[in-house]
Scaffold this motif. Sequence first.
Motif, PDB file in Angstrom:
ATOM      1  N   UNK A 126       6.947  -1.207 -12.814  1.00  0.00           N
ATOM      2  CA  UNK A 126       5.678  -0.677 -13.310  1.00  0.00           C
ATOM      3  C   UNK A 126       5.451   0.692 -12.682  1.00  0.00           C
ATOM      4  N   UNK A 127       5.068   1.689 -13.496  1.00  0.00           N
ATOM      5  CA  UNK A 127       4.747   3.012 -12.975  1.00  0.00           C
ATOM      6  C   UNK A 127       3.416   2.964 -12.241  1.00  0.00           C
ATOM      7  N   UNK A 128       3.359   3.612 -11.082  1.00  0.00           N
ATOM      8  CA  UNK A 128       2.128   3.735 -10.311  1.00  0.00           C
ATOM      9  C   UNK A 128       1.607   5.147 -10.476  1.00  0.00           C
ATOM     10  N   UNK A 129       0.419   5.296 -11.000  1.00  0.00           N
ATOM     11  CA  UNK A 129      -0.130   6.627 -11.271  1.00  0.00           C
ATOM     12  C   UNK A 129      -0.893   7.207 -10.084  1.00  0.00           C
ATOM     13  N   UNK A 130      -1.309   6.360  -9.131  1.00  0.00           N
ATOM     14  CA  UNK A 130      -2.019   6.825  -7.948  1.00  0.00           C
ATOM     15  C   UNK A 130      -1.548   6.026  -6.743  1.00  0.00           C
ATOM     16  N   UNK A 131      -1.855   6.550  -5.546  1.00  0.00           N
ATOM     17  CA  UNK A 131      -1.552   5.815  -4.339  1.00  0.00           C
ATOM     18  C   UNK A 131      -2.632   4.792  -4.028  1.00  0.00           C
ATOM     19  N   UNK A 132      -2.400   3.990  -2.955  1.00  0.00           N
ATOM     20  CA  UNK A 132      -3.354   2.972  -2.552  1.00  0.00           C
ATOM     21  C   UNK A 132      -2.750   1.580  -2.645  1.00  0.00           C
ATOM     22  N   UNK A 160       0.836  -1.201   0.000  1.00  0.00           N
ATOM     23  CA  UNK A 160       0.000   0.000   0.000  1.00  0.00           C
ATOM     24  C   UNK A 160       0.864   1.241   0.000  1.00  0.00           C
ATOM     25  N   UNK A 161       0.567   2.173  -0.919  1.00  0.00           N
ATOM     26  CA  UNK A 161       1.341   3.395  -1.056  1.00  0.00           C
ATOM     27  C   UNK A 161       0.456   4.605  -0.776  1.00  0.00           C
ATOM     28  N   UNK A 162       1.081   5.738  -0.519  1.00  0.00           N
ATOM     29  CA  UNK A 162       0.345   6.979  -0.285  1.00  0.00           C
ATOM     30  C   UNK A 162       0.344   7.901  -1.494  1.00  0.00           C
ATOM     31  N   UNK A 163       1.140   7.570  -2.511  1.00  0.00           N
ATOM     32  CA  UNK A 163       1.245   8.467  -3.664  1.00  0.00           C
ATOM     33  C   UNK A 163       1.649   7.668  -4.886  1.00  0.00           C
ATOM     34  N   UNK A 164       1.655   8.342  -6.036  1.00  0.00           N
ATOM     35  CA  UNK A 164       2.163   7.732  -7.264  1.00  0.00           C
ATOM     36  C   UNK A 164       3.651   7.466  -7.123  1.00  0.00           C
ATOM     37  N   UNK A 165       4.175   6.593  -7.953  1.00  0.00           N
ATOM     38  CA  UNK A 165       5.592   6.275  -7.876  1.00  0.00           C
ATOM     39  C   UNK A 165       5.964   5.140  -8.808  1.00  0.00           C
ATOM     40  N   UNK A 166       6.809   4.235  -8.319  1.00  0.00           N
ATOM     41  CA  UNK A 166       7.315   3.124  -9.133  1.00  0.00           C
ATOM     42  C   UNK A 166       7.218   1.851  -8.312  1.00  0.00           C
ATOM     43  N   UNK A 167       6.778   0.774  -8.952  1.00  0.00           N
ATOM     44  CA  UNK A 167       6.677  -0.537  -8.310  1.00  0.00           C
ATOM     45  C   UNK A 167       7.726  -1.454  -8.927  1.00  0.00           C
ATOM     46  N   UNK A 168       8.517  -2.096  -8.066  1.00  0.00           N
ATOM     47  CA  UNK A 168       9.489  -3.096  -8.500  1.00  0.00           C
ATOM     48  C   UNK A 168       9.053  -4.452  -7.982  1.00  0.00           C
TER      49      UNK A 168
END
Length: 854
Positions: free
Chosen positions: A823-829, A779-787
């Motif tokens: 994979x690029x994450x465009x939103x958090x959650x 679970x993330x709080x913002x957009x970012x990058x997933x490995x």
Amino acid sequence: MLLNPYRFVITLPPAAYATGGIPVVIGTSTTVSSTYTTPLPTGWQAGDLLIAITNSGPDVYATPAAPGWNQIPLTTGGTYDAIRAFWKIATAGEGSFIMSTGMSRCANSVTCIRGAAPWPVASWVEGTHASGSQQIASITTPTDKCLLLQAVSDAQDLATARASAWANTTYTPVELSDIGTAWNTGGGLAVARVEQATAGATGNTTFTWLNDSTGPTLNIVINPEQIDIPIPTPGAKPVVMTSAGSNTSVASWSIDIPAGTESGDMAILVVSTYSLYGGVPTAPSGWTQFGSGTGASPGTHARWFYRQIDGTEGASVGGNLTTNNMWGAVFTVLPVGSFVSGSAPEIVTSTTASAVFSHDCPAITPSWGESWNWVLSTMSYRLGSNAPLVAPNSTWAYSNMSNAGAASCVSEVYGTTASPGRYRLTSTSTAPCLMGTVAVRRPSTAPTTLAMMSGSPTSAVAQADFVVLPLPQNAVGDLLVVWSTKRGLTANMDTPAGWTKYGHQHNGQSEGAWFCKVSTGGEASVTLSSGTTSTHKAAFGAVVAAGTYAGIDQIEAATTGSGTATANADSPLLTPTWGRAETLWLAGCIVGDGTTVISGFPYTAWQITNRSNAFGAGANGAMCATYSTVASVDPAAFTSASATWTASTLAIKSSSAAPAPIVVRSASKASSASTASLSVAKPTGTIDGDVLIAFAASSANAPILSTGWTKRSENVSIAGSFAVFSKTAASEGASWNFTCSADRMSVQVVCVSGATAVEAFGAIPGTDSGDTGVAASVTTTSAGLLLGGFFNTAANSATVGPAGMTVIDTLHQNYQQLNVYSQALTIGGATGTRSALWTGGFIGSKTQALVAIK
């Protein structure tokens, strides 16, 4: 009046975006002779541009008595005559233009112009007219639909008109005013306008002048108002760089193409050699040389090459040296889509002496006009003791060769002219250097919100214990910015109530500080005081539009100065805490001598200067600005007389300042069939601040360790060990060691740029023998990058990677496989699970984990 919805004030590339037409002259230009007060033209209104041109005699540095007028810093003037020019944006209730008393000559003309840009004066050129050569010099306009004001003066003691027969081979000059005076020592002044529909050189304007006498001339370019603005958005792929070199004499040079380079990218090379040995680099096959030069002896030769990558280049590029020599090179790759395809880079070079520690990169004015550009600040240098460098901004690479080095750093700059700043040497060794500034045109893209200048700057001077600075027109929420200066032995600059002070410093007799405040709406002026001490003061005001800046707490400054008399006030390097982002940068200075005007600025926007005293000691101040997307700037120096001085750099972060995209910069890997310590190379192009993630696997039933890394998650079982580590790059060596009990071992290291932290690590489940490996959601709080790291003990299984993820790299050895995806994450959650399918042959035991980076 056409309003720019983004309140952006620098002009646009020719024909790229529509303008509101050529600015027009309103009413009839007003003129006076033998008096200091000139009324405004009939029909003027708030928001119009007012231009005042005067023939002041030898008193070239006298200033207007009316507040809020901005002086164009002119230097031309003879013993008996001189032209001066001032401008301002009219406000409601505007009064007459009033010159200070005491001038030996007074012939004034005021022109009202409607439809000009909020920052209206693009450029100007000075000259002289003389018997047999009655003409005004040509000037090149930066954009379509410019208006030019052309002025001529003389010192004849005649109360008659002077000019006639205005002519230009391309355009038709229209006379606006023509007066003469016999008052005091006499003099004449004539002004004409020229409308230029298409950007380019205007050509010389000729005229007939009474008695064929001599005097100064002036040609001013007025920017048209703009409707839209092109601002780039960072692409998903970063700029990548690498460097190489040889400190022994060799016959050829070669440098690896940086990892991540793809077909369609633009590659730019700077190659440097030691000038005493004579050998210069030849162009590699298929590359185009677009720049060359030789620095001061004993210095360096340098060549600049470029090529649009097509996939046939191989793993490296190189060429011969005309004679054996030492060399250094930097390879820069601009990602496809981030530049105008088919366009060639342009370059300006300059040389610097060996006896200095700082080396200015030259300003460049690309032929395509005002635009967003990639700007490469490059340097070819000879250093006898491997002196390290501090670059103009923080995205850079260099080869640290003792006798032939090359350096390069990259920034994104908007404007007609880019002044990229300076390199500094940080050891006791100085060096002769060859500097090169390279511009590559970026395509126009949809606007984004930047910290943007609103309206035109203002200025005021005084010799008193306070100065009242009229503020530009402002609305609720706008950011008010003031550069306040004074001359005096005592540091006693007061902070106005409700304002915040930044970068205050006092040096010798020069004191300066920035003050900022969020407007409550329609604030007309601010009073800047110094207790009860009467001193020379000069102040400058500006406005940043509401909603475009990040906040009053997202402003930072750095200030320096000289307590002894030296020339050229030099604003210092500033590295804001927010890192690389869209930022508005301002440079300001105060020089304790008013006898010569500040004539050179580090940046082209918001240029303004004013002085409290033209005849000696005084507050001689200046301010200017630029936009760029870098982590730091080091402005070039102002051009100013020798005196004590203070200079400062201010950074204002954009409200939506997009940081560099979070992307995989590069990766490295290593494996061994049996080892207790495995060495893994640092990924190519890693720079300080990058986030590093290591996925490590061992067939041993024991923990995996690595000095300097933080272990985030691990599973140890009879099937082996799988662990995830992280660290932030900081002066990393060439490699790292990962240790475990002696057995089969594999490690993959991923370098991520544009990130600030690792936000979440998924738990690593125990190994199982099914054909599908499922990594738990994080679970993330913002957009970012997933490995995602997926480990298997199979001998030869194939893998179908997780849906939506892109493979970074795979690593296979007998009975051990380690694959890494992103994979690029465009939103958090919650990210949801990610599954990899192992197929074919013996599947083996497996486990996996996700890592989220922000």
